[in-house]
Design an enzyme around this catalytic site. Structure first.
Site, PDB file in Angstrom:
ATOM      1  N   ASN A  40     -16.857  -1.816  11.506  1.00  0.00           N
ATOM      2  CA  ASN A  40     -16.991  -1.281  12.866  1.00  0.00           C
ATOM      3  C   ASN A  40     -17.699  -2.266  13.786  1.00  0.00           C
ATOM      4  O   ASN A  40     -18.203  -1.880  14.842  1.00  0.00           O
ATOM      5  CB  ASN A  40     -17.798   0.031  12.853  1.00  0.00           C
ATOM      6  N   HIS A  68     -10.763   0.733   9.153  1.00  0.00           N
ATOM      7  CA  HIS A  68     -10.444   0.022  10.396  1.00  0.00           C
ATOM      8  C   HIS A  68     -10.268  -1.489  10.183  1.00  0.00           C
ATOM      9  O   HIS A  68     -10.365  -2.260  11.141  1.00  0.00           O
ATOM     10  CB  HIS A  68     -11.535   0.266  11.436  1.00  0.00           C
ATOM     11  N   HIS A 147     -15.527   3.222   0.438  1.00  0.00           N
ATOM     12  CA  HIS A 147     -15.475   3.591   1.843  1.00  0.00           C
ATOM     13  C   HIS A 147     -14.747   4.922   1.993  1.00  0.00           C
ATOM     14  O   HIS A 147     -13.515   4.976   2.027  1.00  0.00           O
ATOM     15  CB  HIS A 147     -14.749   2.472   2.607  1.00  0.00           C
ATOM     16  N   HIS A 174     -21.435   6.967   8.112  1.00  0.00           N
ATOM     17  CA  HIS A 174     -22.473   6.517   9.048  1.00  0.00           C
ATOM     18  C   HIS A 174     -23.764   7.338   8.963  1.00  0.00           C
ATOM     19  O   HIS A 174     -24.679   7.124   9.739  1.00  0.00           O
ATOM     20  CB  HIS A 174     -21.972   6.487  10.506  1.00  0.00           C
TER      21      HIS A 174
HETATM   22 FE   FE2 Z   1     -14.713   3.680   8.221  1.00  0.00          FE
END
Ligand code: FE2
Length: 254
Positions: A40, A68, A147, A174
């Protein structure tokens, strides 16, 4: 052997907090090897060559990614770099490598990156099947960045692979969990937590995210500009057995 793993760097606030604390953390904990999840790091989604170089410059030895990984097209300029590990099991691209071997002191360390399947798109095969390759690869120490969104999937994964890996470290949500422990010599935490804007919605601008939930508005999920927290773990590995003996959770709030 001591390894530092820093959780998801979110945009500029995350990069800034990493720059501020990384060197002193490495010194304080006598760190031999540093892994940073940077999926990120570029405007909240993905990684660019410039930001990759910046994070390596701060003192990271390897960067792991996540769902991502391919959000920024420029990633393909650096995806084959020996310091980047992308998820083993994203269907969107097979460029780059899902795990890489590093020589640290007199040990070999294999660093892998795998995506959970629960609530995640473009993941195939599931992390259990995808990680068998990592089990069969040769290395003294094996560290997996798991992840994923769901804690149940992550805990089940840990119990399935705890005898094969030295550490299984969750990323992506997160939010740092307080369940760090050693299971049969495998260091585990469901989520290391992010290094990104502390007063935010997992890194995003608070008002904008609320307007989406409450007003059903179309939003861009702008990254919050607030000061960042740094989340990480330090893992200690026994020189004789190559198994984890300690995991310490770190959270530095602004
Ligand atoms: Fe992620």
């Amino acid at each position: 052997m001591k390894i530092l793993f820093v959780g998801d760097i979110v945009s500029r606030p995350g990069r800034r907090v990493l720059e501020k604390h990384l060197k002193s953390l490495q010194k304080k904990h006598d760190i031999d090897f540093t892994i940073v999840n940077a999926e990120n790091a570029a405007h909240g989604k993905g990684l660019t060559p410039k930001i990759f170089n910046q994070i390596i410059g701060f003192g990271a030895d390897v960067i792991t990614l996540g769902n991502h990984a391919y959000a920024k097209e420029e990633i393909f300029e650096i995806i084959n770099d020996e310091k980047i590990v992308r998820p083993i099991n994203l269907t969107t691209s097979k460029m780059g490598k899902g795990y890489r071997l590093f020589k640290v002191l007199d040990k070999t360390i294999l660093v892998g990156n795998v995506c959970g399947e629960a609530f995640m798109h473009n993941v195939d095969p599931d992390p259990f099947i995808a990680s068998l390759e990592f089990v069969n690869a040769k290395a003294d120490i094996k560290i997996m960045d798991l992840h994923g969104e769901a804690t149940a999937e992550k805990v089940a994964y840990m119990h399935y692979f705890k005898n094969d890996f030295t550490a299984i470290l969750g990323t992506h949500t997160h939010v740092q969990t307080a369940d760090e422990d050693i299971f049969n010599g495998c260091a585990y935490i469901s989520d290391v937590g992010m290094s990104g804007p502390y007063e935010s919605v997992i890194g995003r601008d608070i008002d904008e995210v609320i307007s989406r939930f409450v007003g059903n508005e179309q939003t861009y999920y702008t990254v919050s500009k607030n000061e960042a927290v740094l989340c990480a773990v330090v893992i200690e590995i026994d020189e004789k057995t190559n198994r984890a003996s300690k995991i310490e959770r770190i959270q530095i709030r602004p």
